[in-house]
Motif scaffolding. Sequence first.
Motif, short mmCIF file in Angstrom:
data_model
loop_
_atom_site.label_atom_id
_atom_site.label_comp_id
_atom_site.label_asym_id
_atom_site.label_seq_id
_atom_site.Cartn_x
_atom_site.Cartn_y
_atom_site.Cartn_z
N ALA A 138 -4.68 -15.13 19.94
CA ALA A 138 -5.53 -14.88 18.83
C ALA A 138 -6.09 -13.25 18.94
N ASP A 139 -6.65 -13.07 20.23
CA ASP A 139 -7.27 -11.77 20.46
C ASP A 139 -6.17 -10.88 20.27
N ILE A 140 -4.85 -10.91 20.84
CA ILE A 140 -3.81 -10.02 20.59
C ILE A 140 -3.47 -9.65 19.06
N ALA A 141 -3.40 -10.64 18.49
CA ALA A 141 -3.14 -10.77 16.99
C ALA A 141 -4.20 -9.77 16.25
N LEU A 142 -5.33 -10.24 16.53
CA LEU A 142 -6.65 -9.40 15.88
C LEU A 142 -6.45 -7.98 16.14
N ALA A 143 -6.26 -7.57 17.46
CA ALA A 143 -6.18 -6.44 18.11
C ALA A 143 -4.73 -5.47 17.27
N GLU A 144 -3.87 -6.26 17.23
CA GLU A 144 -2.60 -5.56 16.62
C GLU A 144 -2.97 -5.39 15.07
N TYR A 145 -3.52 -6.14 14.43
CA TYR A 145 -4.19 -5.95 13.02
C TYR A 145 -4.86 -4.71 13.02
N ARG A 146 -6.02 -4.71 13.79
CA ARG A 146 -6.85 -3.52 13.76
C ARG A 146 -6.30 -2.37 13.97
N LYS A 147 -5.22 -2.32 14.90
CA LYS A 147 -4.41 -1.05 15.27
C LYS A 147 -3.50 -0.55 14.00
N ASP A 148 -3.02 -1.84 13.37
CA ASP A 148 -2.37 -1.57 12.20
C ASP A 148 -3.07 -0.73 10.96
N MET A 149 -4.52 -1.39 11.09
CA MET A 149 -5.36 -0.81 10.08
C MET A 149 -5.79 0.76 10.12
N THR A 150 -5.65 1.28 11.35
CA THR A 150 -5.78 2.74 11.54
C THR A 150 -4.84 3.50 10.58
N THR A 151 -3.73 3.08 10.12
CA THR A 151 -2.86 3.69 9.35
C THR A 151 -3.31 3.06 7.91
N VAL A 152 -3.91 3.76 6.89
CA VAL A 152 -4.22 3.24 5.47
C VAL A 152 -3.03 3.81 4.63
N ARG A 153 -2.59 2.79 3.87
CA ARG A 153 -1.38 2.94 2.94
C ARG A 153 -1.81 2.66 1.74
N ALA A 154 -1.17 3.45 0.81
CA ALA A 154 -1.43 3.12 -0.58
C ALA A 154 -1.11 1.58 -1.14
N PRO A 155 -2.12 0.87 -1.64
CA PRO A 155 -1.71 -0.68 -2.09
C PRO A 155 -0.91 -0.66 -3.42
N PHE A 156 -0.87 0.44 -4.10
CA PHE A 156 -0.14 0.55 -5.30
C PHE A 156 0.05 1.90 -5.79
N ASP A 157 1.04 1.95 -6.84
CA ASP A 157 1.37 3.41 -7.31
C ASP A 157 -0.02 3.84 -7.80
N GLY A 158 -0.28 5.18 -7.69
CA GLY A 158 -1.81 5.39 -8.24
C GLY A 158 -2.09 7.05 -7.97
N ARG A 159 -3.11 7.52 -8.37
CA ARG A 159 -3.34 9.07 -8.29
C ARG A 159 -4.88 9.02 -7.55
N VAL A 160 -4.60 9.99 -6.62
CA VAL A 160 -6.05 10.17 -5.76
C VAL A 160 -7.24 10.92 -6.39
N VAL A 161 -8.28 10.43 -6.51
CA VAL A 161 -9.19 11.32 -7.35
C VAL A 161 -10.63 11.17 -6.15
N SER A 162 -11.46 12.29 -6.51
CA SER A 162 -12.69 12.28 -5.67
C SER A 162 -12.61 12.28 -4.31
N LEU A 163 -11.66 13.08 -3.85
CA LEU A 163 -11.26 13.30 -2.28
C LEU A 163 -12.29 14.45 -1.86
N LYS A 164 -13.01 14.34 -1.14
CA LYS A 164 -13.94 15.24 -0.81
C LYS A 164 -14.40 15.45 0.81
N THR A 165 -13.23 15.03 1.51
CA THR A 165 -13.34 15.19 2.96
C THR A 165 -12.04 15.50 3.37
#
Length: 348
Positions: free
Chosen positions: A196-223
């Motif tokens: 279970a710890d390995i599965a959680l660590a793999e999930y957290r590692k995957d979450m370091t790459t943030v992907r678009a959940p749907f087709d959209g347009r980026v707004v209010s990007l200030k960083t």
Amino acid sequence: MASKPNPIASRIVPALLVLVTLLVLVYVLWKLDASPRTDDAYAYADSVDVVSEVNGRIVGMAVRDSQAVKQGDILFQVDPRPYDDELARARASLAALDTQIAMMQRTVKAQQYGADSARAAVSRAQAAAAQSIQTLKRTEPLLSKGYVSAEEVDRARTAQRSAEAELEAARMQAQQASAAVTGVDALVAQREVALADIALAEYRKDMTTVRAPFDGRVVSLKTKAGQFASPLKPVFTLIDTRNWFIVANFRETELGRIRAGTPAAVYLMADTGQIFRGHVDSIGYGVLPDDGGLVLEGLPRIQRSLNWVRVAQRFPVKIRVDAPNPDLFRVGASAVVRLEPGTAKSSH
């Protein structure tokens, strides 16, 4: 000789003008009632605040402000090195636990062999005790006939008591050997935790790459890259461009003929030449009154334009646009809506 003006004609012409004006007014009022229209409307689309599900410094920003993205596109990257180390530790813990389980299994097998040997010793002791009892039973009657001596009978009795004592000792040793046999159940349970710890660590590692959940347009990007990201701080907003709506505020006196599914024609003030078709998605059932009445937080607030007369309240009517122009539609863009209740298809 000048002709005199016709008094009948001078009276008929104004009357006709008044009649025509009244007819036009009646037609306009009928048209407005049959096809409610409002320019108190704006474009709307659902949106989400894009946040990182893990803490870390942004090491890569793959998008720019106002950029259109597709579902699954990479938006930004959080430094994965701490989560690589976390995953490596979890896998190392599992490997160490597997080694411990293997060693324990060998120990358990040796203990089981010991318990089996102890049970075999009990069987031998039981056989020896049974034989000593039979020998004593055969020897004791021979003493009175003079066939054996008293010393031989004493040796038979001593052998029988010794065999009984050895049997009891063997039984105790067998019980101890059985009790000493352990198991790997506890270690197996720990292995499930490690997995279970390995599965959680793999999930957290995957979450370091943030992907678009749907087709959209980026707004209010200030960083940009270098900013520290956390689950509590949005990095930017992503507008869902798959579905566009027009929120039109209609007077409450016009809501009687409006139903979900009522066809609508809309256009944006940015380009009045493009007419879009749509249909009513939902009708609002609450607004925030601005006349000192009950305040219900979370409801849309719509200002009334007049204060000295009783003005009909307006309620939001949400219209789904069938085929929006992705380059033209923007959240909050001014729009004009005309509903067409008479053209709605009957459903059975």
